[in-house]
Motif scaffolding. Sequence first.
Motif, PDB file in Angstrom:
ATOM      1  N   TYR A  28       0.838  -1.204   0.000  1.00  0.00           N
ATOM      2  CA  TYR A  28       0.000   0.000   0.000  1.00  0.00           C
ATOM      3  C   TYR A  28       0.877   1.260   0.000  1.00  0.00           C
ATOM      4  N   LEU A  29       1.898   1.283   0.846  1.00  0.00           N
ATOM      5  CA  LEU A  29       2.808   2.432   0.910  1.00  0.00           C
ATOM      6  C   LEU A  29       3.487   2.658  -0.438  1.00  0.00           C
ATOM      7  N   HIS A  30       3.936   1.565  -1.048  1.00  0.00           N
ATOM      8  CA  HIS A  30       4.629   1.654  -2.328  1.00  0.00           C
ATOM      9  C   HIS A  30       3.709   2.252  -3.397  1.00  0.00           C
ATOM     10  N   GLU A  31       2.484   1.770  -3.489  1.00  0.00           N
ATOM     11  CA  GLU A  31       1.535   2.261  -4.497  1.00  0.00           C
ATOM     12  C   GLU A  31       1.103   3.699  -4.202  1.00  0.00           C
ATOM     13  N   ASN A  32       0.849   4.001  -2.936  1.00  0.00           N
ATOM     14  CA  ASN A  32       0.410   5.357  -2.560  1.00  0.00           C
ATOM     15  C   ASN A  32       1.488   6.391  -2.873  1.00  0.00           C
ATOM     16  N   ALA A  33       2.747   6.011  -2.684  1.00  0.00           N
ATOM     17  CA  ALA A  33       3.867   6.931  -2.935  1.00  0.00           C
ATOM     18  C   ALA A  33       3.963   7.338  -4.397  1.00  0.00           C
ATOM     19  N   LYS A  34       3.370   6.566  -5.292  1.00  0.00           N
ATOM     20  CA  LYS A  34       3.405   6.876  -6.729  1.00  0.00           C
ATOM     21  C   LYS A  34       2.422   7.978  -7.106  1.00  0.00           C
ATOM     22  N   ARG A  35       1.459   8.265  -6.233  1.00  0.00           N
ATOM     23  CA  ARG A  35       0.460   9.297  -6.555  1.00  0.00           C
ATOM     24  C   ARG A  35       1.144  10.659  -6.663  1.00  0.00           C
ATOM     25  N   PRO A  36       0.789  11.448  -7.659  1.00  0.00           N
ATOM     26  CA  PRO A  36       1.450  12.741  -7.847  1.00  0.00           C
ATOM     27  C   PRO A  36       1.178  13.756  -6.735  1.00  0.00           C
ATOM     28  N   ASP A  37       0.091  13.587  -5.990  1.00  0.00           N
ATOM     29  CA  ASP A  37      -0.243  14.541  -4.933  1.00  0.00           C
ATOM     30  C   ASP A  37       0.236  14.100  -3.549  1.00  0.00           C
ATOM     31  N   VAL A  38       0.991  13.014  -3.489  1.00  0.00           N
ATOM     32  CA  VAL A  38       1.489  12.495  -2.216  1.00  0.00           C
ATOM     33  C   VAL A  38       2.960  12.867  -2.043  1.00  0.00           C
ATOM     34  N   VAL A  39       3.273  13.384  -0.856  1.00  0.00           N
ATOM     35  CA  VAL A  39       4.655  13.725  -0.488  1.00  0.00           C
ATOM     36  C   VAL A  39       5.147  12.649   0.467  1.00  0.00           C
ATOM     37  N   VAL A  40       6.366  12.163   0.248  1.00  0.00           N
ATOM     38  CA  VAL A  40       6.977  11.175   1.128  1.00  0.00           C
ATOM     39  C   VAL A  40       8.153  11.839   1.827  1.00  0.00           C
ATOM     40  N   THR A  41       8.131  11.870   3.146  1.00  0.00           N
ATOM     41  CA  THR A  41       9.223  12.494   3.905  1.00  0.00           C
ATOM     42  C   THR A  41      10.377  11.505   4.068  1.00  0.00           C
ATOM     43  N   SER A  42      11.489  11.981   4.577  1.00  0.00           N
ATOM     44  CA  SER A  42      12.656  11.119   4.752  1.00  0.00           C
ATOM     45  C   SER A  42      12.404   9.996   5.760  1.00  0.00           C
ATOM     46  N   SER A  43      11.437  10.176   6.658  1.00  0.00           N
ATOM     47  CA  SER A  43      11.124   9.133   7.638  1.00  0.00           C
ATOM     48  C   SER A  43      10.231   8.044   7.045  1.00  0.00           C
ATOM     49  N   GLY A  44       9.620   8.320   5.892  1.00  0.00           N
ATOM     50  CA  GLY A  44       8.682   7.385   5.289  1.00  0.00           C
ATOM     51  C   GLY A  44       7.231   7.797   5.455  1.00  0.00           C
ATOM     52  N   LEU A  45       6.964   8.824   6.250  1.00  0.00           N
ATOM     53  CA  LEU A  45       5.607   9.357   6.380  1.00  0.00           C
ATOM     54  C   LEU A  45       5.150   9.844   5.008  1.00  0.00           C
ATOM     55  N   GLN A  46       3.903   9.554   4.671  1.00  0.00           N
ATOM     56  CA  GLN A  46       3.328  10.040   3.423  1.00  0.00           C
ATOM     57  C   GLN A  46       2.167  10.957   3.773  1.00  0.00           C
ATOM     58  N   TYR A  47       2.048  12.071   3.043  1.00  0.00           N
ATOM     59  CA  TYR A  47       0.897  12.942   3.277  1.00  0.00           C
ATOM     60  C   TYR A  47       0.425  13.563   1.979  1.00  0.00           C
ATOM     61  N   ARG A  48      -0.860  13.916   2.013  1.00  0.00           N
ATOM     62  CA  ARG A  48      -1.511  14.572   0.890  1.00  0.00           C
ATOM     63  C   ARG A  48      -2.302  15.730   1.468  1.00  0.00           C
TER      64      ARG A  48
END
Length: 176
Positions: A28-48
């Motif tokens: 899920y993390l891998h696929e979500n990270a591909k979204r253009p509106d999702v930012v992935v921080t250096s810790s691995g946190l993803q946010y939109r």
Amino acid sequence: QTLGAAMSPVPFCFSIAMSASNPGGVEYLHENAKRPDVVVTSSGLQYRVVKSGEPSARRPTASSPCKCLYRGTLIDGVEFDSTAKRGPATFAPNQVIGGWTEAMQMMKAGDKWELTIPSELGYGARGSGSRIPGGSVLIVELEILEVLDESAFVFMGIDLSNRRSLLVLAGLIYLA
């Protein structure tokens, strides 16, 4: 470094951040990270960013109480907590799980973000009660309604002006 032969390479820090998440969560993390509106921080946190507050709105420090609305689900959509029925909750970034702590300090009053939190920034391998199994990736929609003034009566992260906090502290001292 890659997550697997069929997946595209991901940054090393992202691989590390997903190491304790369950296999479904990693995917899920891998696929979500591909979204253009999702930012992935250096810790691995993803946010939109769902909604942005005013540019001049107040940002919390680690110990700033914030009045918030939130809804938390697992990746399968099962809700584990929500303020919808009980109203806003107030807490400081340093009083919650790591993923919230990190996100809240990047947010400002009026912001509403969707957080995708790897297990390592959530409840880890232990999970939380019966509602959040160990290794769970969490999806949290978080809105900071207001950043409040810090109390002059905060000691070691406990607001002594809050009667309930004072009673809990007294109980802990009594038990010691």
